[in-house]
Write a protein that holds these residues in place. Structure first.
Motif, PDB file in Angstrom:
ATOM      1  N   ASN A  76     -14.504  -1.864   6.915  1.00  0.00           N
ATOM      2  CA  ASN A  76     -13.191  -2.446   7.187  1.00  0.00           C
ATOM      3  C   ASN A  76     -13.370  -3.752   7.947  1.00  0.00           C
ATOM      4  OD1 ASN A  76     -11.338  -0.601   6.026  1.00  0.00           O
ATOM      5  ND2 ASN A  76     -11.818   0.848   7.640  1.00  0.00           N
ATOM      6  N   GLY A 133     -13.871   1.464  -1.882  1.00  0.00           N
ATOM      7  CA  GLY A 133     -12.948   2.528  -1.493  1.00  0.00           C
ATOM      8  C   GLY A 133     -13.341   3.169  -0.176  1.00  0.00           C
ATOM      9  N   THR A 134     -13.580   4.484  -0.193  1.00  0.00           N
ATOM     10  CA  THR A 134     -13.887   5.221   1.038  1.00  0.00           C
ATOM     11  C   THR A 134     -15.263   4.893   1.602  1.00  0.00           C
ATOM     12  OG1 THR A 134     -14.659   7.088  -0.304  1.00  0.00           O
ATOM     13  CG2 THR A 134     -12.368   7.162   0.466  1.00  0.00           C
ATOM     14  N   ALA A 139       0.821  -1.216   0.000  1.00  0.00           N
ATOM     15  CA  ALA A 139       0.000   0.000   0.000  1.00  0.00           C
ATOM     16  C   ALA A 139       0.854   1.265   0.000  1.00  0.00           C
ATOM     17  CB  ALA A 139      -0.932  -0.022   1.203  1.00  0.00           C
ATOM     18  N   THR A 141      -5.769   1.013  -2.821  1.00  0.00           N
ATOM     19  CA  THR A 141      -5.011   1.142  -1.576  1.00  0.00           C
ATOM     20  C   THR A 141      -5.574   0.227  -0.494  1.00  0.00           C
ATOM     21  OG1 THR A 141      -4.528   3.454  -2.131  1.00  0.00           O
ATOM     22  CG2 THR A 141      -4.172   2.780   0.144  1.00  0.00           C
ATOM     23  N   ARG A 142      -6.907   0.176  -0.380  1.00  0.00           N
ATOM     24  CA  ARG A 142      -7.552  -0.665   0.638  1.00  0.00           C
ATOM     25  C   ARG A 142      -7.228  -2.144   0.416  1.00  0.00           C
ATOM     26  NH1 ARG A 142     -13.131  -2.979   2.009  1.00  0.00           N
ATOM     27  NH2 ARG A 142     -13.602  -3.041  -0.216  1.00  0.00           N
ATOM     28  N   ALA A 169      -8.661   4.782  -3.807  1.00  0.00           N
ATOM     29  CA  ALA A 169      -8.865   4.352  -2.418  1.00  0.00           C
ATOM     30  C   ALA A 169      -9.128   2.854  -2.323  1.00  0.00           C
ATOM     31  CB  ALA A 169     -10.028   5.125  -1.790  1.00  0.00           C
ATOM     32  N   GLU A 170      -9.741   2.278  -3.363  1.00  0.00           N
ATOM     33  CA  GLU A 170     -10.016   0.836  -3.342  1.00  0.00           C
ATOM     34  C   GLU A 170      -8.738   0.040  -3.586  1.00  0.00           C
ATOM     35  OE1 GLU A 170     -12.646  -2.668  -3.187  1.00  0.00           O
ATOM     36  OE2 GLU A 170     -12.411  -0.734  -2.209  1.00  0.00           O
ATOM     37  N   GLU A 222      -3.709  -2.782   1.448  1.00  0.00           N
ATOM     38  CA  GLU A 222      -3.581  -2.781   2.904  1.00  0.00           C
ATOM     39  C   GLU A 222      -4.018  -4.126   3.487  1.00  0.00           C
ATOM     40  OE1 GLU A 222      -4.069   2.015   3.821  1.00  0.00           O
ATOM     41  OE2 GLU A 222      -5.834   0.701   3.871  1.00  0.00           O
ATOM     42  N   LEU A 223      -5.082  -4.702   2.930  1.00  0.00           N
ATOM     43  CA  LEU A 223      -5.522  -6.028   3.371  1.00  0.00           C
ATOM     44  C   LEU A 223      -4.488  -7.096   3.010  1.00  0.00           C
ATOM     45  CD1 LEU A 223      -9.293  -5.758   2.419  1.00  0.00           C
ATOM     46  CD2 LEU A 223      -8.398  -5.984   4.738  1.00  0.00           C
TER      47      LEU A 223
END
Length: 351
Positions: free
Chosen positions: A216, A211-212, A114, A330-331, A327-328, A334-335
């Protein structure tokens, strides 16, 4: 308002398998095309490789062949760069293309982690260019129809559990140490190569957001490692409402055609296709009512859906796509970072 289709001139970086699939799809004649795609240039490690690639996959077409990527980035006739290199090179390829003022469509996984993705998006924001991760599966009509049926039409009520597997028999042991599937420095392993699709199906079916706007989930993960490379990964997503995603990837054996099962309070949906990346039909089995199969067969492989979306976005002067926003990407990374954190995979440049 003009009825003419937008025209997008592509520069192709790397001449491997994924690039061959992409260019062949773009060259197809389609009655429902939303844009006209021109393969303007191809960058490879040598002119000979680039020429052989064009002759094999783009017969009758004559793109400019360059023996370097840099020349593609600097070609004034190229609007957008498609990056089909191994994962570990994506960040630098993206940054180089952006620096030259080019729009970018970069294969998944977008970067190795990420942190690297955020660096690319910051550069794109500064240059005001369009950038998107090439998660082609999200743009398929089947995926859009399935999302609507689950989240808007509530065809199977509330989704309670999703199981998805992407397995390929890749015989990792037989590969040389420099293979992109075996070399940790290239981002090798099942997770970034195919596990990202299993995770994507979990996210698409368990959550209406992107995304946003997405939730989570908590994540629990385990990986089977050999020489620092994951041969198999298992991810369990747990959502606040108790819904679970059990998502797996492996290099031992190919998954069966029904690769995904979505269990709801009022029924089940099964998704089928040659692989989790390429769904072709889904079957709805409600607890009450008729079983219905929805077929989405299409010419070629279906990479043109994401390419059409890119062309429409660029024509509209957008720098992000609504289906696959920054944002998606990146998300998801991150996962995946958290899966590797729990599973034990660390790439050399992260040490």
């Amino acid at each position: 308002m003009s009825s003419e289709l937008p025209v997008l001139r592509w520069g192709i970086i790397a001449t491997g398998l994924i690039s061959s699939w992409f260019v062949k799809d773009l060259a197809l004649s389609r009655p429902d095309a939303k844009a006209k795609h021109i393969i303007q240039a191809i960058g490879s490690s040598s002119s000979e490789k680039g020429k052989a690639f064009a002759e094999k996959h783009l017969p009758g077409l004559q793109p400019t062949i360059y023996p370097s990527y840099e020349e593609v980035y600097n070609d004034a006739n190229v609007d957008i760069v498609y990056i089909g290199t191994p994962h570990a090179f994506h960040k630098q390829n993206c940054l180089d293309a952006i620096r030259a003022g080019k729009h970018v469509l970069c294969e998944k996984s977008f970067t190795l982690n990420a942190k690297d993705a955020k660096e690319v998006f910051n550069a794109a924001n500064t240059k005001n260019v369009f950038v998107m991760e090439a998660m082609w599966t999200r743009f398929r009509p089947l995926t859009l129809a399935l999302r609507k049926m689950i989240h808007e039409d509530k065809a199977i009520g509330d989704v309670r559990r999703v199981l998805c597997d992407f397995g390929l028999h890749q015989d990792i042991a037989a590969l040389g140490p420099e293979s992109r599937l075996k070399n940790p420095a290239l981002g090798a392993g099942s997770l970034l190569d195919i596990g990202i699709y299993s995770l994507t199906w979990g996210l698409l079916t368990l959550d209406a957001g992107t995304g946003t706007t997405a939730q989570n989930p908590k994540i629990l993960a385990a990986q089977s490692l050999e020489s620092g490379v994951d041969l198999a990964s298992t991810m369990i997503l747990l959502y606040p409402n108790g819904a679970q995603g059990i998502l797996t990837s492996a290099t031992y054996a190919k998954s069966p055609k029904p690769f995904c099962r979505i269990e709801g309070s009022k029924g089940v949906i099964t998704v089928e296709g040659p692989a989790a990346s390429m769904p072709t039909s889904f079957t709805v089995e409600p607890k009450e009512g008729e079983v219905q199969t929805h077929d989405f067969s299409a010419p070629g492989m279906g990479f043109y859906y994401e390419a059409d979306a890119v062309a429409l976005n660029i024509t509209a002067s957008k720098t992000e796509d609504d289906i696959m926003p920054w944002a998606e990407t990146t998300r998801v990374l991150e996962l995946l970072d958290e899966v590797r954190n729990q599973g034990g995979v660390k790439f050399p440049h992260e040490n």
